[in-house]
Write a protein that holds these residues in place. Structure first.
Motif, mmCIF file in Angstrom:
data_model
loop_
_atom_site.group_PDB
_atom_site.id
_atom_site.type_symbol
_atom_site.label_atom_id
_atom_site.label_comp_id
_atom_site.label_asym_id
_atom_site.label_seq_id
_atom_site.Cartn_x
_atom_site.Cartn_y
_atom_site.Cartn_z
ATOM 1 N N CYS A 30 28.473 44.803 35.411
ATOM 2 C CA CYS A 30 28.274 46.075 36.099
ATOM 3 C C CYS A 30 27.299 45.883 37.265
ATOM 4 O O CYS A 30 26.217 45.336 37.099
ATOM 5 C CB CYS A 30 27.726 47.102 35.117
ATOM 6 N N THR A 56 31.961 53.754 34.188
ATOM 7 C CA THR A 56 31.508 52.560 33.493
ATOM 8 C C THR A 56 31.099 52.926 32.069
ATOM 9 O O THR A 56 30.388 53.908 31.856
ATOM 10 C CB THR A 56 30.308 51.929 34.222
ATOM 11 N N ASP A 71 30.762 47.213 43.035
ATOM 12 C CA ASP A 71 30.527 47.957 41.802
ATOM 13 C C ASP A 71 30.532 47.058 40.573
ATOM 14 O O ASP A 71 30.010 47.432 39.529
ATOM 15 C CB ASP A 71 31.587 49.043 41.625
ATOM 16 N N TYR A 72 31.158 45.910 40.696
ATOM 17 C CA TYR A 72 31.190 44.981 39.565
ATOM 18 C C TYR A 72 31.405 43.572 40.085
ATOM 19 O O TYR A 72 31.816 43.374 41.232
ATOM 20 C CB TYR A 72 32.298 45.349 38.579
#
Ligand SMILES: [Zn+2]
Length: 84
Positions: A30, A56, A71-72
């Motif tokens: 994450c 998430t 975002d990841y």
């Protein structure tokens, strides 16, 4: 940060992240809280022409799959050739 960037630009996850990622279909880190979750197991909330959005499971925030958003980060699996 929770990973080590190697001089050649690749990066090596800490063992606890590799352990957490075990058994996941698409483990990712994450970008918001730094925990590991399975991208295949997320509940997609919206699908657009250029991306999908989900919440998430680790910190309940919105994320999407546009790479520039960060975002990841995909986690390399044990069987990846470039993982020592
Ligand atoms: Zn999170």
């Amino acid at each position: 940060m929770s990973w080590i960037v190697m001089p050649d630009g690749s990066w090596l996850l800490r063992p606890e992240f590799q352990h957490a990622a075990e058994g996941m279909g698409s483990p990712v880190l994450c970008g918001k809280c730094g925990k590991v979750y399975d991208l295949q197991a997320v509940h997609v909330t919206q699908r657009y022409a250029d991306c999908s959005m989900w919440r998430t499971p680790c910190c309940d925030r919105e994320a999407d799959d546009r790479p520039w958003k960060g975002d990841y980060t995909p986690i390399p699996q044990h069987n990846d050739e470039d993982y020592p």
